[in-house]
Design a protein around this motif. Structure first.
Motif, PDB file in Angstrom:
ATOM      1  N   LYS A  46       0.850  -1.196   0.000  1.00  0.00           N
ATOM      2  CA  LYS A  46       0.000   0.000   0.000  1.00  0.00           C
ATOM      3  C   LYS A  46       0.879   1.238   0.000  1.00  0.00           C
ATOM      4  O   LYS A  46       0.594   2.213  -0.677  1.00  0.00           O
ATOM      5  N   THR A  47       1.918   1.204   0.806  1.00  0.00           N
ATOM      6  CA  THR A  47       2.940   2.250   0.862  1.00  0.00           C
ATOM      7  C   THR A  47       4.273   1.506   0.861  1.00  0.00           C
ATOM      8  O   THR A  47       4.289   0.275   0.938  1.00  0.00           O
ATOM      9  N   PRO A  48       5.392   2.200   0.791  1.00  0.00           N
ATOM     10  CA  PRO A  48       6.670   1.479   0.815  1.00  0.00           C
ATOM     11  C   PRO A  48       6.898   0.629   2.073  1.00  0.00           C
ATOM     12  O   PRO A  48       7.738  -0.263   2.059  1.00  0.00           O
ATOM     13  N   THR A  49       6.142   0.864   3.143  1.00  0.00           N
ATOM     14  CA  THR A  49       6.370   0.103   4.371  1.00  0.00           C
ATOM     15  C   THR A  49       5.154  -0.667   4.875  1.00  0.00           C
ATOM     16  O   THR A  49       5.254  -1.372   5.867  1.00  0.00           O
ATOM     17  N   THR A  50       4.005  -0.551   4.215  1.00  0.00           N
ATOM     18  CA  THR A  50       2.817  -1.289   4.639  1.00  0.00           C
ATOM     19  C   THR A  50       2.290  -2.124   3.476  1.00  0.00           C
ATOM     20  O   THR A  50       2.340  -1.697   2.323  1.00  0.00           O
ATOM     21  N   PHE A  51       1.764  -3.308   3.820  1.00  0.00           N
ATOM     22  CA  PHE A  51       1.291  -4.210   2.779  1.00  0.00           C
ATOM     23  C   PHE A  51       0.198  -5.131   3.306  1.00  0.00           C
ATOM     24  O   PHE A  51       0.074  -5.347   4.501  1.00  0.00           O
ATOM     25  N   ASP A  52      -0.582  -5.657   2.382  1.00  0.00           N
ATOM     26  CA  ASP A  52      -1.515  -6.751   2.620  1.00  0.00           C
ATOM     27  C   ASP A  52      -0.977  -7.938   1.834  1.00  0.00           C
ATOM     28  O   ASP A  52      -0.166  -7.766   0.927  1.00  0.00           O
ATOM     29  N   THR A  53      -1.437  -9.138   2.153  1.00  0.00           N
ATOM     30  CA  THR A  53      -1.064 -10.279   1.337  1.00  0.00           C
ATOM     31  C   THR A  53      -2.271 -10.707   0.514  1.00  0.00           C
ATOM     32  O   THR A  53      -3.413 -10.579   0.950  1.00  0.00           O
ATOM     33  N   VAL A  54      -1.996 -11.197  -0.680  1.00  0.00           N
ATOM     34  CA  VAL A  54      -3.049 -11.626  -1.590  1.00  0.00           C
ATOM     35  C   VAL A  54      -2.727 -13.021  -2.110  1.00  0.00           C
ATOM     36  O   VAL A  54      -1.590 -13.476  -2.041  1.00  0.00           O
ATOM     37  N   ILE A  55      -3.744 -13.685  -2.632  1.00  0.00           N
ATOM     38  CA  ILE A  55      -3.578 -15.000  -3.243  1.00  0.00           C
ATOM     39  C   ILE A  55      -3.937 -14.891  -4.720  1.00  0.00           C
ATOM     40  O   ILE A  55      -5.009 -14.400  -5.068  1.00  0.00           O
ATOM     41  N   TRP A  56      -3.029 -15.324  -5.562  1.00  0.00           N
ATOM     42  CA  TRP A  56      -3.270 -15.412  -6.999  1.00  0.00           C
ATOM     43  C   TRP A  56      -3.513 -16.882  -7.318  1.00  0.00           C
ATOM     44  O   TRP A  56      -2.815 -17.754  -6.792  1.00  0.00           O
ATOM     45  N   GLN A  57      -4.497 -17.165  -8.168  1.00  0.00           N
ATOM     46  CA  GLN A  57      -4.747 -18.555  -8.540  1.00  0.00           C
ATOM     47  C   GLN A  57      -5.037 -18.656 -10.020  1.00  0.00           C
ATOM     48  O   GLN A  57      -5.456 -17.696 -10.650  1.00  0.00           O
ATOM     49  N   GLY A  58      -4.763 -19.820 -10.559  1.00  0.00           N
ATOM     50  CA  GLY A  58      -4.982 -20.030 -11.979  1.00  0.00           C
ATOM     51  C   GLY A  58      -4.410 -21.354 -12.432  1.00  0.00           C
ATOM     52  O   GLY A  58      -4.557 -22.368 -11.761  1.00  0.00           O
ATOM     53  N   GLN A  59      -3.726 -21.312 -13.570  1.00  0.00           N
ATOM     54  CA  GLN A  59      -3.230 -22.519 -14.211  1.00  0.00           C
ATOM     55  C   GLN A  59      -1.749 -22.401 -14.557  1.00  0.00           C
ATOM     56  O   GLN A  59      -1.245 -21.300 -14.744  1.00  0.00           O
ATOM     57  N   TRP A  60      -1.077 -23.546 -14.641  1.00  0.00           N
ATOM     58  CA  TRP A  60       0.281 -23.607 -15.159  1.00  0.00           C
ATOM     59  C   TRP A  60       0.280 -24.564 -16.343  1.00  0.00           C
ATOM     60  O   TRP A  60      -0.512 -25.494 -16.405  1.00  0.00           O
ATOM     61  N   LYS A  61       1.150 -24.279 -17.316  1.00  0.00           N
ATOM     62  CA  LYS A  61       1.281 -25.144 -18.489  1.00  0.00           C
ATOM     63  C   LYS A  61       2.751 -25.318 -18.805  1.00  0.00           C
ATOM     64  O   LYS A  61       3.538 -24.381 -18.691  1.00  0.00           O
ATOM     65  N   ASN A  62       3.085 -26.521 -19.227  1.00  0.00           N
ATOM     66  CA  ASN A  62       4.446 -26.826 -19.633  1.00  0.00           C
ATOM     67  C   ASN A  62       4.715 -26.175 -20.985  1.00  0.00           C
ATOM     68  O   ASN A  62       3.886 -26.238 -21.882  1.00  0.00           O
ATOM     69  N   ALA A  63       5.881 -25.534 -21.115  1.00  0.00           N
ATOM     70  CA  ALA A  63       6.277 -24.892 -22.372  1.00  0.00           C
ATOM     71  C   ALA A  63       7.715 -25.333 -22.687  1.00  0.00           C
ATOM     72  O   ALA A  63       8.655 -24.566 -22.548  1.00  0.00           O
TER      73      ALA A  63
END
Length: 104
Positions: A46-63
């Protein structure tokens, strides 16, 4: 940070490293055999010294010898290349490189 402020005191640098270490300490990447992928507890500053944590979700594929990640969080979507070298996973996202070691 060093690109935007090439001259920084050692005290400021220690404080920045401590804050970054704390903010990324619980970040984890989980890949399922079914192609699902989760990037958990990723700091969102949020600022250089404060933050929240988030979760990203989706898919992975072999390349070939690499992988492509397609992740989303709310309305945001990201496509990121990933690479495995031994037990180390490297994910590149814009200006950020995330490196994960396999848990034993």
């Amino acid at each position: 940070m060093l690109q935007s402020r090439p001259v920084i005191s050692s005290r400021e640098m220690r404080a920045m490293r401590a804050m970054m270490t704390q903010s990324y300490a619980r970040t984890a990447f989980v890949a399922g055999a079914d192609g699902q992928a989760f990037l958990k507890n990723l700091p969102h500053f949020k600022t250089p010294t404060t933050f929240d944590t988030v979760i990203w979700q989706g898919q992975w594929k072999n390349a070939g010898t690499n992988y492509n990640l397609s992740l989303k969080n709310g309305g945001q979507k990201r496509s990121m290349p990933a690479q495995i070298d031994g037990t180390r996973l490297t994910i590149v996202d814009d200006k950020t490189t995330l490196v994960f070691d396999k848990e034993k």
